[in-house]
Design a protein around this motif. Structure first.
Motif, short mmCIF file in Angstrom:
data_model
loop_
_atom_site.label_atom_id
_atom_site.label_comp_id
_atom_site.label_asym_id
_atom_site.label_seq_id
_atom_site.Cartn_x
_atom_site.Cartn_y
_atom_site.Cartn_z
N TRP A 48 1.08 -1.34 0.08
CA TRP A 48 -0.11 0.15 -0.07
C TRP A 48 0.93 1.08 0.07
O TRP A 48 0.74 2.28 -0.75
N ASP A 285 -9.07 -7.38 -0.22
CA ASP A 285 -8.90 -6.56 -1.72
C ASP A 285 -7.46 -6.17 -1.88
O ASP A 285 -7.38 -6.21 -3.09
N PRO A 337 -6.39 2.75 -2.98
CA PRO A 337 -6.69 1.35 -3.13
C PRO A 337 -6.50 0.79 -1.58
O PRO A 337 -5.80 0.95 -0.94
N PRO A 338 -7.53 -0.21 -1.11
CA PRO A 338 -8.78 -0.67 -1.80
C PRO A 338 -10.14 0.21 -1.54
O PRO A 338 -11.25 -0.42 -1.54
N ARG A 340 -13.08 2.61 -2.02
CA ARG A 340 -13.79 3.32 -3.08
C ARG A 340 -14.89 4.27 -2.56
O ARG A 340 -15.44 4.09 -1.59
#
Ligand code: SAH
Length: 340
Positions: A48, A285, A337-338, A340
């Motif tokens: 990440w 994810d 990410p992840p 949304r």
């Protein structure tokens, strides 16, 4: 004294504080963290960080800040995984916010390969300006909270007092109804509301750094999306819950984190918040399943351990749902990410 003062003394008193005197992490200690369960946790966070650093335009140098690194396992795993991102390691300056001398010596050991990059700080205030990525796993839960209790004549601050050499719960005289969110003010008698000015002001400081210098933050902890009622103050010793007043400085003392309060605090300083999502969703994810498959293939003799750790980190009945993950970015940045 307020619950906040009690927590602060129990955890960080220079002579008697829990984190100053004890090494509570691990099987032989009081509690275990996700980072200690499996290397996969830090590796996912490393992936990440690598992504976020690229998304920020690969700033060199940049500050990688870990709040409360414990044994240093998360950062060590993170840095190993991030070596896959060309340029990340040479650009990285490590800033570790840690009050405990015991923990600092662990960190020195686990990150020996990166020692020349490390600066230790007593608090986030002294982290220098510049682009930054902040990681905090099980840090906010250790910052002091205040508690308020509903009575017939309004809300009163919950206090810790001493009577006949024994610590007891007490209550302040002042009506604190103004400190309670309007939608909760009419709660049932005896209801408890928690608030943490310290957690909020830290979220504000991180947000201010991000909006001023570019950056991102990842906050992982057990918690909820408030405002909500409930007494979540908990003391843990030797992997068991104990009475929070029974052994000051000997048991770990934490409370659940209100992620909405952190998000609002960060937004007051112009940052954008993402999530929270559950730790299970975050890790799944990001591809922890793929990482587990690769590890199983490399170490067939450890396959069972890898499966056990994977489910401890991600299963709903274990850490997967109680633990939440929230990210902070600059307002114009796309969701990382992840999220949304
Ligand atoms: N993040 C680590 C350890 C979590 S335990 C992990 O995931 O394994 C909490 C850590 O925060 C410990 O290292 C403790 O010494 C540190 N800590 C607690 N309160 C602190 C404070 N007020 N300031 C700085 N560090 C603190």
């Amino acid at each position: 004294m307020s619950v906040a003062d009690y927590m602060r003394l129990c955890l960080t008193h220079p002579d008697w504080g829990y984190y100053i005197r004890r090494d509570g992490i691990g099987q032989n200690g009081d509690f275990t963290t996700a980072a200690e369960i499996s290397q996969m946790f830090g590796e996912m966070i490393g992936a990440w960080c690598g992504h976020m650093w690229t998304a920020l335009g690969s700033p060199a140098p940049f500050n990688l800040v870990e709040l409360g690194p414990g044994h240093g396992t998360l950062s060590a795993d993170l840095l190993r995984a991030a070596t896959r991102q060309p340029g990340f390691i040479p650009a990285c300056r490590l800033h570790l916010v840690e009050t405990s001398p015991v923990m600092r010596s662990w960190q020195k050991q686990s990150m020996a390969a990166h020692e020349e990059k490390i600066t230790w700080h007593e608090s986030f205030d002294t982290v220098p300006h510049g682009p930054l990525i902040v990681i905090a796993n099980e840090f906010f839960d250790a910052l002091p909270i205040r508690q308020y209790i509903r009575r017939a004549n309004g809300w009163h601050e919950r206090l810790v007092a001493s009577r006949m050499n024994k610590l007891i719960w007490d209550e302040g005289q002042t009506d604190c109804t103004n400190a309670i969110p309007v939608i909760l003010q009419q709660a049932v008698m005896g209801a408890i509301f928690e608030r943490s000015p310290e957690r909020e002001s830290l979220a504000e400081m991180i947000a201010a750094h991000i909006t001023r210098n570019a950056g991102a933050a990842l906050i992982i902890d057990y918690g909820f999306q408030g405002p909500e009622l409930g007494d979540s103050l908990q003391a843990v010793a030797r992997h068991r819950y104990v009475d929070p007043l029974a052994s000051p400085g000997i048991a770990d003392l934490t409370s659940h984190v209100d992620f909405s309060a952190l998000a609002h605090a960060a937004e007051r300083r112009g940052a954008k918040s993402h999530g929270p999502i559950t730790q299970g969703k975050f890790l799944n994810d990001l591809g922890i399943g793929i990482r587990a498959t690769a590890l199983r293939r490399a170490r067939p003799d450890k396959a069972e351990d890898i499966d056990t750790s994977l489910s401890r980190l991600t299963a709903p009945g274990q850490m997967g749902e109680l633990f939440k993950v929230m990210a902070l970015t600059a307002p114009e940045a796309p969701p990382p990410p992840p999220f949304r």
